[in-house]
Design an enzyme around this catalytic site. Structure first.
Site, PDB file in Angstrom:
ATOM      1  CD  GLU A  24      -5.151  -6.978   1.698  1.00 25.68           C
ATOM      2  OE1 GLU A  24      -4.254  -6.486   2.413  1.00 25.68           O
ATOM      3  OE2 GLU A  24      -5.132  -8.162   1.346  1.00 25.68           O
ATOM      4  CB  THR A  46      -1.003  -0.061   1.167  1.00 26.60           C
ATOM      5  OG1 THR A  46      -1.705   1.149   1.205  1.00 26.60           O
ATOM      6  CG2 THR A  46      -0.361  -0.281   2.492  1.00 26.60           C
ATOM      7  CB  THR A  97      -4.107  -0.208   0.960  1.00 30.00           C
ATOM      8  OG1 THR A  97      -3.626  -1.413   0.349  1.00 30.00           O
ATOM      9  CG2 THR A  97      -5.290  -0.576   1.843  1.00 30.00           C
ATOM     10  CD  GLU A 101      -8.236  -3.024   2.164  1.00 29.10           C
ATOM     11  OE1 GLU A 101      -7.284  -3.455   2.832  1.00 29.10           O
ATOM     12  OE2 GLU A 101      -8.098  -2.336   1.145  1.00 29.10           O
ATOM     13  N   GLY A 129       2.577  -2.282   4.353  1.00 27.28           N
ATOM     14  CA  GLY A 129       3.174  -3.543   4.792  1.00 27.28           C
ATOM     15  C   GLY A 129       2.232  -4.494   5.510  1.00 27.28           C
ATOM     16  CB  SER A 131      -2.096  -3.603  10.030  1.00 27.38           C
ATOM     17  OG  SER A 131      -2.555  -4.894  10.293  1.00 27.38           O
TER      18      SER A 131
HETATM   19  N1  GLU Z   1      -5.027  -4.392   3.921  1.00 26.27           N
HETATM   20  C1  GLU Z   1      -4.005  -4.021   4.809  1.00 26.27           C
HETATM   21  C2  GLU Z   1      -4.556  -3.279   5.990  1.00 26.27           C
HETATM   22  O1  GLU Z   1      -5.598  -2.758   5.929  1.00 26.27           O
HETATM   23  C3  GLU Z   1      -2.970  -3.151   4.202  1.00 26.27           C
HETATM   24  C4  GLU Z   1      -2.365  -3.808   3.041  1.00 26.27           C
HETATM   25  C5  GLU Z   1      -1.025  -3.355   2.726  1.00 26.27           C
HETATM   26  O2  GLU Z   1      -0.295  -2.775   3.501  1.00 26.27           O
HETATM   27  O3  GLU Z   1      -0.707  -3.633   1.587  1.00 26.27           O
HETATM   28  O4  GLU Z   1      -3.953  -3.152   6.979  1.00 26.27           O
END
Ligand code: GLU
Length: 611
Positions: free
Chosen positions: A433, A413, A431, A452, A500, A480
């Site tokens: 995802e 992201t 992001t 997502e 990440g 996250s």
């Molecule tokens: N989908 C992840 C999140 O919401 C983030 C994805 C990413 O860092 O690529 O935490």
């Protein structure tokens, strides 16, 4: 323990000396805005992002009289053009904003939302009752949540910006029309997502050559479809997506994915999203999380992101230890264990707080943290660490409840940090995802749709287990993402964030302790080799950390175990995270910092360069 061979030639991170030793100095001042650079110092406002065109868009908007919020929206919409596999209007994100004149920190939750037709069984195979394989769940209409990004941009600009939504989208429209050069990073991302892009007619058409191959390095990609989409949004506002033509096309794409015949044989399921789901979407203004750490005020993102609470709890745990004066191996051992314990609580307690009762106060209470820090002695805790009991009066040391849970978030992201001359600050992570999200481009619209919803847990609930992160109608999956703003005596000290997946949390935490406790400058803290412990049997370490004597000391002395990062998505890039941040140097001077090396390096710019 698994260990892979490091390829030659691209391991430039290895020139960055380890956290415990010296850090190879990076440039400290910018004298020009004509090329990509990881660090810039100057006045009048600053922008840091993963991409040069995007950072330039932010600076252009600041120069036109926009504030940090306008700049963040200009950067994010431009990243939708230049980093389409990572972000864009088909995704979502979390924005933490410091409003200088109001002396307030607010956040806007633009997280994607599950359809009103979602149930906890969303990702169960109806035939077997078992969870779908992740890769099948991801490449399907089921994984696509109602995109929150455009609603979030519009709300941020309307409430807190100085320019119009149209003015903030203008730079992105220019870049989409003019095109941009395919660099090594774009090409690698395209190669890694080739099966996804080839599986959908619309994605093939937009991103691949007529024969279905990746675009050549150095070629120019123009995206007139996205330019027109942005123009439509500029003219009609976000309702064009949430109550209008664009929304109808998104719902159609999700319900009837434009599958390319014969490609790769993924079983691509139809999704549930309706136009009603789109019109029900609201970007929500939420109270930030807050903890004090070594006298600093640390603000982060509340649920549905787990970032603010997990980082806040880990910092509270670490407050028990004098990291700055300890041997570096001991301090890092405590960092790994604090993270392990905070992740145990994250899995047990954090989900969308509009749906589940998240014990936010307890998890962020220093008194609760003492029932966790007392567990950190002189040896790594056995796997898995169990969650604690964050309900007052908390009980004794390590009082436990619940079970350990894991996740499978993507790692691609982006994070944007902006500051304006008035001292407003935006820390914004967004992001779609996984790399290339669901793989589906909305036909003729120039952007990919997210996956997502796979951030929800897949496993079915049982009468004896509780999982705060199962799908439900209108619910947002736990994230996250950890956009963070740190104030000192009420003024900006620094802001930071990273992509990440779940390593976002440890990346931001490690940057915080690198900077606050270990005395590294923000650029050094961002550049330093990373290691991530998320309540897993081993901690994942970047090669430069894995190959260090520190790793061996942590194994020998503290019983920690490590796995070398192998670059799961992009095998040549064995990095964890891709952070950006901005430091207040005082007297109106700002230092913008992006990654110097990881993923080709990011772009830091200031309005008036000069040290
Ligand atoms: N989908 C992840 C999140 O919401 C983030 C994805 C990413 O860092 O690529 O935490």
């Amino acid at each position: 323990m698994p260990r892979t061979t490091r390829p030659l030639g691209i391991g430039a991170i290895t020139i960055l000396a380890l956290a415990s030793v010296a850090i190879t100095p990076v440039a400290t001042a910018a004298t020009t805005t004509e090329h990509k650079q990881p660090v810039a110092v100057g006045t009048g406002g600053a922008v840091a992002s993963a991409d040069f065109d995007a950072s330039k868009a932010g600076i252009a908007v600041l120069k036109e009289g926009g504030n940090a919020v306008d700049a963040a929206v200009a950067v994010a919409s431009t990243l939708g053009v230049t980093e389409p596999f990572v972000a864009g209007p088909g995704g979502g994100g979390f924005m933490v904003i410091r409003l200088a004149s109001a002396h307030r920190v607010v956040t806007i939750d633009g997280r994607e939302m599950c359809s009103a037709r979602c149930t906890p069984q969303l990702f169960l195979d109806p035939k077997t009752g078992q969870p779908l394989p992740f890769e099948n769940a991801r490449r399907s209409g089921l994984s696509v949540g109602v995109p929150g990004m455009v609603a979030q941009w519009a709300k941020a600009v309307h409430r807190y910006g100085k320019l119009s939504f149209a003015q903030d989208l203008a730079p992105a429209i220019r870049v989409a029309e003019r095109g941009f050069t395919i660099d090594r990073n774009f090409r690698q991302q395209e190669l890694a997502s080739l099966p996804d892009l080839q599986s959908f007619t619309s994605s093939r058409k937009l991103f691949l050559t007529p024969s279905g191959n990746p675009l050549p390095l150095g070629s120019t990609l123009r995206n007139p479809d996205l330019a027109q989409t942005y123009r439509d949004l500029a003219a009609h506002g976000p309702s064009y997506l949430y109550d209008g033509q664009l929304g109808a096309e998104i719902a159609q794409t999700v319900q009837h994915p434009p599958v390319a015949p014969g490609y790769h044989g993924f079983y691509i399921r139809h999704g549930l999203m309706t136009t009603k789901d789109l019109s029900n979407y609201v970007a929500k203004v939420r109270t930030p999380t807050h903890v004090t750490y070594r006298g600093l005020d640390v603000y982060g993102m509340a649920p549905p992101s787990s970032g603010g609470i997990t980082i806040g709890e880990a910092l509270n745990i670490l407050s028990a230890f004098p990291l700055a004066s300890e041997a570096r191996a001991k301090a890092l051992f405590q960092y790994l264990e604090a993270s392990r314990l905070a992740f145990a609580d994250r899995g047990a307690y954090i989900g969308d707080a509009d749906y589940v009762a998240v014990p936010r106060q307890g998890l962020l209470d220093p008194a609760y943290a003492r029932t966790r820090s007392c567990l950190i002695k002189d040896h790594a805790l056995p796997y898995p660490a169990l969650p604690g009991n964050p309900y007052p009066p908390y009980g004794g040391c390590g009082a436990t409840a619940g079970r350990a849970l894991s996740d499978h978030e993507g790692t691609n992201t982006n994070h944007i940090t902006t500051v304006d001359r008035a001292g407003n600050v935006v820390s914004y992570t967004n992001t779609i995802e996984q790399l290339a999200g669901s793989g589906m481009t909305v036909p003729g619209r120039g952007f990919l749709l997210n996956n997502e919803m796979t951030d929800f847990d897949f496993a079915p609930p049982t009468p004896t287990t509780y999982d705060p992160n199962l799908p439900a109608p209108g619910k947002r999956p736990r994230s996250s993402m950890s956009p963070t703003i740190v104030l000192k005596n009420g003024q900006l000290d620094f802001a930071v964030g990273s992509p990440g997946g779940s390593t976002i949390i440890t990346t931001v935490l490690q940057i915080l302790i690198n900077h606050v406790d270990f005395g590294m400058s923000l650029p050094q803290a961002i550049a330093a080799p990373r290691v991530s412990q998320r309540n897993t049997p081993t901690s994942v370490a970047e090669p430069a950390f894995y190959n260090s004597s520190l790793r061996r000391t942590l194994e020998r002395k503290y019983g920690e175990m490590f796995t070398e990062e192998t670059g799961a998505v992009l095998p040549l890039d064995k990095w964890i995270g891709n952070a950006t941040g901005i430091q207040n140097l005082g007297n109106g001077r700002l230092q913008a910092a992006a990654e110097p090396v990881r993923l080709g390096g990011g772009s830091a710019l200031v309005v008036n360069p000069g040290s």
